[in-house]
Design a protein around this motif. Structure first.
Motif, short mmCIF file in Angstrom:
data_model
loop_
_atom_site.label_atom_id
_atom_site.label_comp_id
_atom_site.label_asym_id
_atom_site.label_seq_id
_atom_site.Cartn_x
_atom_site.Cartn_y
_atom_site.Cartn_z
N LEU A 129 0.85 -1.19 0.00
CA LEU A 129 0.00 0.00 0.00
C LEU A 129 0.89 1.24 0.00
N VAL A 130 0.64 2.16 -0.94
CA VAL A 130 1.33 3.45 -0.96
C VAL A 130 0.28 4.54 -0.84
N LEU B 297 -7.14 4.12 7.14
CA LEU B 297 -6.86 3.47 5.85
C LEU B 297 -6.34 2.05 6.06
N LEU B 298 -5.44 1.87 7.01
CA LEU B 298 -4.93 0.53 7.30
C LEU B 298 -6.08 -0.40 7.71
N ASP B 299 -6.98 0.11 8.54
CA ASP B 299 -8.10 -0.70 9.00
C ASP B 299 -9.05 -1.04 7.85
N GLU B 300 -9.38 -0.05 7.03
CA GLU B 300 -10.29 -0.28 5.90
C GLU B 300 -9.73 -1.32 4.94
N LEU B 301 -8.44 -1.26 4.69
CA LEU B 301 -7.81 -2.13 3.69
C LEU B 301 -7.19 -3.38 4.30
N ASN B 302 -7.41 -3.57 5.61
CA ASN B 302 -6.89 -4.75 6.30
C ASN B 302 -5.39 -4.92 6.04
N MET B 303 -4.66 -3.83 6.28
CA MET B 303 -3.25 -3.76 5.94
C MET B 303 -2.42 -3.49 7.19
N SER B 304 -1.27 -4.11 7.28
CA SER B 304 -0.33 -3.85 8.37
C SER B 304 0.45 -2.58 8.07
N ALA B 305 0.79 -1.85 9.12
CA ALA B 305 1.63 -0.67 8.95
C ALA B 305 2.97 -1.02 8.31
N LEU B 306 3.43 -2.23 8.54
CA LEU B 306 4.72 -2.67 7.99
C LEU B 306 4.68 -2.78 6.47
N ILE C 72 4.55 4.08 10.07
CA ILE C 72 4.57 3.76 8.64
C ILE C 72 5.81 4.38 8.02
N ASP C 73 6.49 3.62 7.18
CA ASP C 73 7.63 4.15 6.44
C ASP C 73 7.17 5.32 5.58
N ARG C 74 8.10 6.22 5.27
CA ARG C 74 7.72 7.43 4.56
C ARG C 74 8.82 7.86 3.59
N ILE C 75 8.41 8.44 2.48
CA ILE C 75 9.30 9.07 1.52
C ILE C 75 8.87 10.52 1.36
N GLY C 76 9.83 11.43 1.44
CA GLY C 76 9.54 12.84 1.24
C GLY C 76 9.81 13.25 -0.19
N VAL C 77 8.90 14.04 -0.76
CA VAL C 77 9.13 14.62 -2.08
C VAL C 77 9.40 16.11 -1.90
#
Length: 216
Positions: A6-7, A150-159, A179-184
């Motif tokens: 997930l991004v 969003l994690l809960d809705e999509l049944n996704m782990s923060a990892l 949650i990992d992050r990338i800065g633009v």
């Protein structure tokens, strides 16, 4: 770079080059309310917050004018200010490549629900995103509420998730959600400012972002 399932993208200053328009509209709203417009830098630094929190930050001594400031800003943005707000170069190609590789895409933005819905249609990007959160749906950034929803809705782990954003507010929200992050760097803050919240990378373009996420 690890593979993410997930991004999650911020919108203003990350997907859309809208920082100048936001600053202009806030300035005009302040002037119409009889206030001194804050500096460009101060105004840019509130991008990502809900409008309510933004005006409270910029005008802490003018609570009686908050409703007028917000209404004025919305009117300027939708009907008056004509500053162009193009997508950043390479946005749609990168979203398409990520989606085609099986990555789920989402949005977490300080925009209102109505504002985001309008822009999803105008930019024709709606079909790339499986879920979205706005300032109307959750606590304002930098609280992690949008991301946790969003994690809960999509049944996704923060990892398995990654946040992409242009402000320290985005980076702080992602850090609070683990949650990992990338800065633009195309939007509000530069790489040095974004590094305060330990992103796994900073990039200067969508070409660089795509290379990081897709060239495995």
């Amino acid at each position: 770079m690890k593979s993410y399932k997930l991004v999650i993208f911020d919108w203003d200053g990350t997907v859309m080059d809208s920082v100048t328009k936001i600053v202009n509209c806030m300035h005009q709203s302040a002037i119409l309310c009889g206030l001194v417009a804050p500096s460009d830098e101060a105004t840019a630094n509130i991008i990502g917050l809900s409008l309510e929190q933004a005006v409270a930050t910029l005008f802490p001594n003018d609570a009686d004018l908050y409703a007028d400031l917000i209404a004025g800003y919305k009117h300027q943005y939708k009907y008056v200010d004509v500053t162009p707000t193009p997508l950043f170069e390479g946005v749609e190609q990168t979203l398409a490549a990520l989606k085609n590789s099986g990555v789920l895409l989402a949005v977490a933005t300080g925009k209102s629900r109505a504002g985001l819905e309008r822009l999803l249609d105008e930019t024709k990007l709606r079909n790339y995103f499986v879920a979205t959160r706005t300032s109307d749906d959750a606590l304002s950034k930098p609280a992690p509420d949008m991301l946790l929803q969003l994690l809960d809705e999509l049944n996704m782990s923060a990892l398995d998730a990654l946040m992409v954003g242009d402000t320290k507010i985005d980076m702080a929200m992602a850090k609070a959600a683990n949650i990992d992050r990338i800065g633009v760097t195309m939007g509000v803050h530069n790489a040095q400012q974004l590094q305060e919240f330990a992103p796994i990378a900073t990039v200067d373009s969508y070409q660089q972002l795509g290379a990081l996420l897709l060239d495995r």
